[in-house]
Design a protein around this motif. Structure first.
Motif, PDB file in Angstrom:
ATOM      1  N   GLN A  62      15.622  50.124  24.134  1.00  0.00           N
ATOM      2  CA  GLN A  62      15.620  49.771  22.714  1.00  0.00           C
ATOM      3  C   GLN A  62      17.038  49.478  22.239  1.00  0.00           C
ATOM      4  OE1 GLN A  62      13.687  52.880  20.486  1.00  0.00           O
ATOM      5  NE2 GLN A  62      11.879  52.891  21.801  1.00  0.00           N
ATOM      6  N   GLU A  63      17.124  48.603  21.287  1.00  0.00           N
ATOM      7  CA  GLU A  63      18.420  48.228  20.716  1.00  0.00           C
ATOM      8  C   GLU A  63      19.117  49.453  20.123  1.00  0.00           C
ATOM      9  OE1 GLU A  63      20.231  45.303  17.208  1.00  0.00           O
ATOM     10  OE2 GLU A  63      18.168  45.043  17.938  1.00  0.00           O
ATOM     11  N   GLY A  64      20.423  49.562  20.387  1.00  0.00           N
ATOM     12  CA  GLY A  64      21.208  50.656  19.843  1.00  0.00           C
ATOM     13  C   GLY A  64      21.283  51.886  20.724  1.00  0.00           C
ATOM     14  N   GLN A  65      20.562  51.883  21.845  1.00  0.00           N
ATOM     15  CA  GLN A  65      20.624  53.029  22.749  1.00  0.00           C
ATOM     16  C   GLN A  65      21.922  53.023  23.549  1.00  0.00           C
ATOM     17  OE1 GLN A  65      16.811  52.673  24.954  1.00  0.00           O
ATOM     18  NE2 GLN A  65      16.209  54.596  23.965  1.00  0.00           N
ATOM     19  N   LYS A  66      22.152  54.154  24.234  1.00  0.00           N
ATOM     20  CA  LYS A  66      23.328  54.286  25.094  1.00  0.00           C
ATOM     21  C   LYS A  66      22.877  54.421  26.543  1.00  0.00           C
ATOM     22  CE  LYS A  66      25.003  57.799  22.780  1.00  0.00           C
ATOM     23  NZ  LYS A  66      25.933  58.891  22.356  1.00  0.00           N
ATOM     24  N   CYS A  67      23.604  53.781  27.434  1.00  0.00           N
ATOM     25  CA  CYS A  67      23.187  53.668  28.833  1.00  0.00           C
ATOM     26  C   CYS A  67      24.278  54.157  29.784  1.00  0.00           C
ATOM     27  CB  CYS A  67      22.837  52.206  29.129  1.00  0.00           C
ATOM     28  SG  CYS A  67      22.886  51.749  30.868  1.00  0.00           S
ATOM     29  N   LEU A  68      23.860  54.847  30.851  1.00  0.00           N
ATOM     30  CA  LEU A  68      24.755  55.199  31.952  1.00  0.00           C
ATOM     31  C   LEU A  68      24.292  54.431  33.181  1.00  0.00           C
ATOM     32  CD1 LEU A  68      26.975  56.905  33.332  1.00  0.00           C
ATOM     33  CD2 LEU A  68      25.208  58.634  33.774  1.00  0.00           C
ATOM     34  N   ILE A  69      25.180  53.647  33.766  1.00  0.00           N
ATOM     35  CA  ILE A  69      24.861  52.875  34.972  1.00  0.00           C
ATOM     36  C   ILE A  69      25.157  53.718  36.206  1.00  0.00           C
ATOM     37  CG2 ILE A  69      25.511  50.877  36.368  1.00  0.00           C
ATOM     38  CD1 ILE A  69      26.012  49.354  33.765  1.00  0.00           C
ATOM     39  N   VAL A  70      24.173  53.837  37.088  1.00  0.00           N
ATOM     40  CA  VAL A  70      24.318  54.593  38.332  1.00  0.00           C
ATOM     41  C   VAL A  70      23.825  53.713  39.473  1.00  0.00           C
ATOM     42  CG1 VAL A  70      23.625  56.643  39.635  1.00  0.00           C
ATOM     43  CG2 VAL A  70      23.966  56.804  37.155  1.00  0.00           C
ATOM     44  N   ASP A  71      24.620  53.612  40.529  1.00  0.00           N
ATOM     45  CA  ASP A  71      24.196  52.821  41.687  1.00  0.00           C
ATOM     46  C   ASP A  71      24.807  53.430  42.953  1.00  0.00           C
ATOM     47  OD1 ASP A  71      22.760  50.899  42.960  1.00  0.00           O
ATOM     48  OD2 ASP A  71      23.735  49.186  42.024  1.00  0.00           O
ATOM     49  N   ASP A  72      24.371  52.920  44.084  1.00  0.00           N
ATOM     50  CA  ASP A  72      24.799  53.517  45.349  1.00  0.00           C
ATOM     51  C   ASP A  72      26.125  52.954  45.861  1.00  0.00           C
ATOM     52  OD1 ASP A  72      23.283  51.042  45.835  1.00  0.00           O
ATOM     53  OD2 ASP A  72      23.625  51.484  47.959  1.00  0.00           O
ATOM     54  N   PHE A  73      26.440  51.691  45.512  1.00  0.00           N
ATOM     55  CA  PHE A  73      27.590  51.051  46.168  1.00  0.00           C
ATOM     56  C   PHE A  73      28.314  50.108  45.212  1.00  0.00           C
ATOM     57  CE2 PHE A  73      29.444  47.890  49.139  1.00  0.00           C
ATOM     58  CZ  PHE A  73      30.220  48.764  49.902  1.00  0.00           C
ATOM     59  N   LEU A  74      29.629  50.106  45.315  1.00  0.00           N
ATOM     60  CA  LEU A  74      30.474  49.214  44.511  1.00  0.00           C
ATOM     61  C   LEU A  74      31.527  48.588  45.408  1.00  0.00           C
ATOM     62  CD1 LEU A  74      31.371  48.185  41.638  1.00  0.00           C
ATOM     63  CD2 LEU A  74      32.962  50.118  41.632  1.00  0.00           C
ATOM     64  N   LYS A  75      31.499  47.273  45.497  1.00  0.00           N
ATOM     65  CA  LYS A  75      32.520  46.562  46.271  1.00  0.00           C
ATOM     66  C   LYS A  75      33.361  45.701  45.335  1.00  0.00           C
ATOM     67  CE  LYS A  75      33.336  43.686  50.338  1.00  0.00           C
ATOM     68  NZ  LYS A  75      32.714  42.922  51.453  1.00  0.00           N
ATOM     69  N   GLY A  76      32.856  44.516  45.019  1.00  0.00           N
ATOM     70  CA  GLY A  76      33.584  43.657  44.086  1.00  0.00           C
ATOM     71  C   GLY A  76      33.242  43.948  42.635  1.00  0.00           C
ATOM     72  N   GLY A  77      32.074  44.553  42.410  1.00  0.00           N
ATOM     73  CA  GLY A  77      31.666  44.892  41.051  1.00  0.00           C
ATOM     74  C   GLY A  77      30.801  43.849  40.386  1.00  0.00           C
ATOM     75  N   GLY A  78      30.321  42.869  41.162  1.00  0.00           N
ATOM     76  CA  GLY A  78      29.507  41.812  40.580  1.00  0.00           C
ATOM     77  C   GLY A  78      28.175  42.323  40.034  1.00  0.00           C
ATOM     78  N   THR A  79      27.484  43.142  40.808  1.00  0.00           N
ATOM     79  CA  THR A  79      26.204  43.680  40.355  1.00  0.00           C
ATOM     80  C   THR A  79      26.392  44.602  39.159  1.00  0.00           C
ATOM     81  OG1 THR A  79      25.324  43.562  42.624  1.00  0.00           O
ATOM     82  CG2 THR A  79      24.153  44.965  41.047  1.00  0.00           C
ATOM     83  N   ALA A  80      27.449  45.416  39.208  1.00  0.00           N
ATOM     84  CA  ALA A  80      27.729  46.317  38.088  1.00  0.00           C
ATOM     85  C   ALA A  80      27.996  45.535  36.811  1.00  0.00           C
ATOM     86  CB  ALA A  80      28.928  47.206  38.427  1.00  0.00           C
ATOM     87  N   LYS A  81      28.777  44.466  36.934  1.00  0.00           N
ATOM     88  CA  LYS A  81      29.052  43.630  35.757  1.00  0.00           C
ATOM     89  C   LYS A  81      27.771  42.956  35.269  1.00  0.00           C
ATOM     90  CE  LYS A  81      32.137  40.096  33.894  1.00  0.00           C
ATOM     91  NZ  LYS A  81      31.042  39.398  33.165  1.00  0.00           N
ATOM     92  N   GLY A  82      26.898  42.604  36.220  1.00  0.00           N
ATOM     93  CA  GLY A  82      25.620  42.012  35.827  1.00  0.00           C
ATOM     94  C   GLY A  82      24.800  42.979  34.993  1.00  0.00           C
TER      95      GLY A  82
END
Length: 321
Positions: A242-262
């Motif tokens: 929903q609009e206005g919520q707060k999100c924490l991004i969690v993932d298994d792997f970070l290399k260049g950061g393209g998926t994270a930026k997506g």
């Protein structure tokens, strides 16, 4: 055996699930036959005032630990155990000291109209550093480097005990940020993202590589993969957040950061604020990622020529918080 009306406390001793207790208690009022069956099944006949403090505290800790970061009102426990608020306050004070002494997390009293008590699975920084350090030694063992310069650690991500602890460490860093949900990208990051969401007491939202018919209309974006440089697609159901919520991004792997930026860009489409990003593993190179402010548990550096890998705890774990 004489039929009688069971108290909620007696029902809890029979089956320590609050939802089951409420269901049974309401059913008992309307159905004496149900009451008789329940008594014959073994509901204790011990009076409420015979429940010892250690039994009451054990049940209370079980309830709190089963739902971390959820607030339970004092009245809830008073009704459940048939005890006065002063008694429950004393029990909570004792539990708080025990939890703190043995480093089992944090028992916190929340003030205000919606206040009560909640349990948080906080992990002390030295304990987190030791746990991650042991994992790094295991992942640095010979034979884990795969062709193409990849590191095999699927066994780590599929071990419930390890994933649960990593989720608790990640959640510890973001309790203060109070995210409304955890976001991850399918598929390998789901176990640790789920563990983190559970420790935070919030839902898990999963972004997909393509929209699914059974999820309704979706928002789709294109992003540049940080590892391959290819254009990829990311999709999320419009009903997921929903609009206005707060999100924490969690993932298994970070290399260049393209998926994270997506994922950050995807949240911008929903007008959702990203309060943090945390990953199980990141690469030492490239040093500059497409995102900033991320926290990885481990950093790896692979020597493809000699097929060796060095995995070490992230620098931020050296702090004393």
């Amino acid at each position: 055996m004489i039929a009688r009306i069971c108290t909620k406390t007696e029902l809890f001793l029979f089956c320590p699930l609050p939802s089951f207790v409420d269901l049974c208690y309401n059913t008992i009022q309307a159905s004496p036959d149900f009451l008789f069956c329940l008594i014959c099944s073994g509901v204790p006949e011990t009076p409420v005032d015979k429940i010892r403090r250690n039994e009451r505290m054990s049940a209370m800790m079980k309830i709190l630990a089963a739902k971390p970061n959820r607030i339970f009102t004092l009245s809830y426990f008073c009704d459940l155990f048939g005890s006065a608020k002063s008694t429950m306050s004393e029990d909570i004070d004792i539990l708080r000291d025990v939890v703190a002494h043995f480093g089992l997390g944090e028992l916190e009293t929340v003030t205000g109209a919606a206040g009560g008590v909640r349990y948080r699975t906080k992990v002390r920084r030295p304990e987190a550093r030791k746990f991650i350090g042991d994992l790094c030694q295991q992942l640095s063992e010979e034979g884990r480097v795969l062709p193409g310069g990849f590191l095999y650690y699927s066994d780590i991500l599929s071990t419930p005990e390890i994933v649960t602890r990593m989720g608790e460490i990640m959640a510890t860093e973001y309790y203060a940020a109070a995210p409304d949900f955890v976001l991850t990208m399918e598929t390998k990051g789901i176990p640790v993202a789920f563990a983190t969401a559970n420790a935070l007491g919030v839902p898990l939202v999963i972004a997909r590589r393509s929209s699914k018919v059974y999820e309704g209309s979706a928002v789709n974006i294109n992003y540049v993969s940080g590892s391959s440089g290819h254009i990829e697609t990311m999709s999320l159901s419009r009903r997921a957040v929903q609009e206005g919520q707060k999100c924490l991004i969690v993932d298994d792997f970070l290399k260049g950061g393209g998926t994270a930026k997506g994922m950050v860009d995807l949240m911008r489409e929903f007008n959702v604020d990203v309060v943090g990003m945390t990953f199980v593993m990141s690469t030492a190179k490239p040093v500059k990622k497409r995102v900033m402010g991320e926290k990885s548990l481990m950093v790896m550096d692979i020597d493809q020529e000699h097929e060796t890998v060095l995995v070490k705890p992230a620098f931020w774990l050296n702090g004393d918080a």
